[in-house]
Design an enzyme around this catalytic site. Structure first.
Site, PDB file in Angstrom:
ATOM      1  N   SER A 169       0.829  -1.198   0.000  1.00 26.10           N
ATOM      2  CA  SER A 169       0.000   0.000   0.000  1.00 26.10           C
ATOM      3  C   SER A 169       0.872   1.259   0.000  1.00 26.10           C
ATOM      4  O   SER A 169       1.655   1.454  -0.915  1.00 26.10           O
ATOM      5  CB  SER A 169      -0.955  -0.036   1.198  1.00 26.10           C
ATOM      6  OG  SER A 169      -1.978   0.905   1.040  1.00 26.10           O
ATOM      7  N   ASP A 401      -8.054  -5.661  -6.298  1.00 23.05           N
ATOM      8  CA  ASP A 401      -7.921  -4.522  -5.387  1.00 23.05           C
ATOM      9  C   ASP A 401      -8.264  -3.246  -6.137  1.00 23.05           C
ATOM     10  O   ASP A 401      -7.777  -3.023  -7.244  1.00 23.05           O
ATOM     11  CB  ASP A 401      -6.486  -4.458  -4.852  1.00 23.05           C
ATOM     12  CG  ASP A 401      -6.232  -3.203  -4.034  1.00 23.05           C
ATOM     13  OD1 ASP A 401      -7.165  -2.730  -3.370  1.00 23.05           O
ATOM     14  OD2 ASP A 401      -5.088  -2.712  -4.062  1.00 23.05           O
ATOM     15  N   HIS A 457      -6.230  -6.292  -1.805  1.00 25.92           N
ATOM     16  CA  HIS A 457      -5.146  -5.420  -1.352  1.00 25.92           C
ATOM     17  C   HIS A 457      -4.144  -6.162  -0.468  1.00 25.92           C
ATOM     18  O   HIS A 457      -2.940  -5.932  -0.549  1.00 25.92           O
ATOM     19  CB  HIS A 457      -5.762  -4.246  -0.582  1.00 25.92           C
ATOM     20  CG  HIS A 457      -4.860  -3.081  -0.396  1.00 25.92           C
ATOM     21  ND1 HIS A 457      -4.412  -2.296  -1.429  1.00 25.92           N
ATOM     22  CD2 HIS A 457      -4.308  -2.541   0.733  1.00 25.92           C
ATOM     23  CE1 HIS A 457      -3.646  -1.324  -0.966  1.00 25.92           C
ATOM     24  NE2 HIS A 457      -3.559  -1.451   0.346  1.00 25.92           N
TER      25      HIS A 457
END
Length: 480
Positions: A169, A401, A457
């Protein structure tokens, strides 16, 4: 005489390091039916300006003396790396009761020494003496570097091990900016970096998301036509910072109207679809929508919140100032088990948590809202790594994601203009049903772009077997 004094001083330093490391050893961890056979440590790494970053280090279950040392950073900015440990690829995973831990047969410490660092100060159990949690990309990269150096001072036996920097991320910013510093330090044995579902370029991430949404059937033909009319010209579309108000309004419709799990398009939303903003028990709860469509004119306050009109911004600022606390809750994420476990006083004692540390939360709104984003892309850092011709670099994405979608990262890797070695092809792994397609991979000279099929994710959470196979091949320099 001077030599004797110097020798005594060095011995004192070494002895102090040994004592500090021994004091950080976790002798008993609540929630496990059986304590682990490998060693683990939890404590603090003191860096600049009175900042103390909490770490949790688990030795390899294989050969800790020679296995690689892998640093892991979660993103946010402002989210705890203990989420990676307890819900993704740590040796034990938190269970729904918030009390029990179960061993993870696909833990990454099966083959590596894993260092989980809560960064920056203000995140998780990390804290600053002055309680000032205003920071930025540049300061964080330096403090992460200093923390790594401090860790190796406490654990000098790992200083010669191969070193890999990994994260996900907003780790897409943390890792390459840290690597830029680490690669200049000859005392550190850096071998490579890996970033999962990373924020590599705001522009490419935002532009690609609209295509991602359309290709996945999330946009109707009327909205798609409007987007093409108002956001595109000359065969090129700009959904990122288009000055056309009709374009920005249509882009906002994608964000507001989705109601989907932004971290896994096809997964349910724990707790139901959340309201984007709500008042709960006297607190303003800011719902994090990932790094989508950031208005950079006021990103300093609402770093992880999507584009709003100026009227909405003013309203939210007013709400925030009228409430005592502001909490950041990632949408469709159930952090209750981890929160209950890590705030258990017996767990805090076992992990040697300082009484100065705040209650643990998965993401710190204070850090997030006071965070300065210096780098809107990290192309320079990647090119510096690649030009050295000795580091292995992996960019991987779960392909469902929406927060940091695979198309944006693929575009980013392509933009580095590296020599293609292996054309895009399926990659395989083996599970209990036999050989499976893990996703797709394209390999360049020293960098690979890889997707993990059906993952969101948090790749190791959704596809632990595939993620472990990918991680193993990355560390061992095996073909994907």
């Amino acid at each position: 005489m001077q030599l004797v004094v110097l020798s005594c001083f060095l011995l004192t330093l070494l002895g102090g390091s040994d004592a500090a490391a021994a004091a950080d050893e976790v002798k008993y961890l609540p929630g496990l039916q059986k304590q682990p056979s490998f060693k683990q440590y939890s404590g603090y790494l003191s860096v600049a300006d009175g900042k103390h970053l909490h770490y949790w280090f688990v030795e390899s279950q294989n050969k800790p003396a020679t296995d690689p040392l892998v640093l892991w950073l979660n993103g946010g900015p402002g989210c705890s790396s203990l989420d990676g440990l307890l819900t993704e690829h740590g040796p034990f995973l938190i269970q729904e009761d918030g009390e029990t831990l179960q061993y993870n047969q696909y833990s990454w410490n099966k083959i590596a020494n894993m260092l989980y660092l809560e960064s920056p100060a203000g995140v998780g159990f990390s804290y600053s003496d002055d309680r000032n949690y205003v920071t930025n990309d540049t300061e964080v990269s330096m403090n992460n570097y200093l923390a790594l150096k401090e860790f190796l001072r406490l654990f000098p036996e790992f200083s010669k091990n191969e070193l890999f920097l990994t994260g996900e991320s907003y780790g897409g910013i943390y890792i390459p900016t840290l690597a830029e510093r680490v690669m200049e330090d000859a005392s550190l044995n850096l071998q490579g970096v890996a970033v999962g579902n990373g924020m590599s370029s705001y522009e490419m991430n935002d532009n690609s998301l609209v295509y991602f949404a359309y290709y996945h059937g999330l946009l109707g033909s009327r909205l798609w036509t409007s987007l093409q009319t108002f956001c595109c010209s000359g065969g090129k579309c700009n959904f990122y910072d288009n000055p056309n108000e009709n374009c920005s309004k249509n882009v906002q419709r994608i964000v507001y109207a989705s109601g989907l799990n932004m971290y896994n398009l096809y997964a349910p939303c724990p707790g139901g679809v959340p309201q984007r903003f709500s008042i709960e028990r006297g607190e303003l709860v800011i719902r994090d929508l990932g790094n989508l469509f950031i208005n950079h004119q006021w990103t300093q306050l609402w770093n992880q919140v999507c584009v709003f009109s100026s009227r909405s911004e003013q309203k939210l600022r007013g709400l925030a100032s009228s409430h005592l606390s502001v909490r950041l809750d990632p949408p469709c994420t159930n952090s209750t088990p981890s929160t209950l476990y890590l705030n258990n006083p017996f767990v805090r004692t076992a992990l040697h948590i300082s009484p100065k540390a705040l209650d643990w939360v998965i993401c710190s709104s204070e850090v997030n809202q006071n965070y300065g984003r210096v780098f809107l892309d990290v192309r320079k850092q990647y090119l510096k790594l690649l030009h050295a011709l000795k580091y292995r670099v992996l960019v991987y994405n779960g392909d469902v994601d929406m927060a940091c979608n695979f198309m944006g990262d693929e575009w980013f890797v392509e933009s580095l203009n590296q020599q293609v070695e292996v054309l895009r092809r399926p990659w395989l792994y083996v599970d209990e049903d036999g050989q499976q397609i893990g996703g797709f991979v394209k390999e360049f000279d020293n960098i690979a772009f890889l997707t993990v099929k059906g993952s969101g994710h948090m790749v190791p959470t959704d596809k632990p077997i595939a993620a472990f196979a990918m991680f193993t091949r990355f560390l061992k320099r095996e073909p994907y």
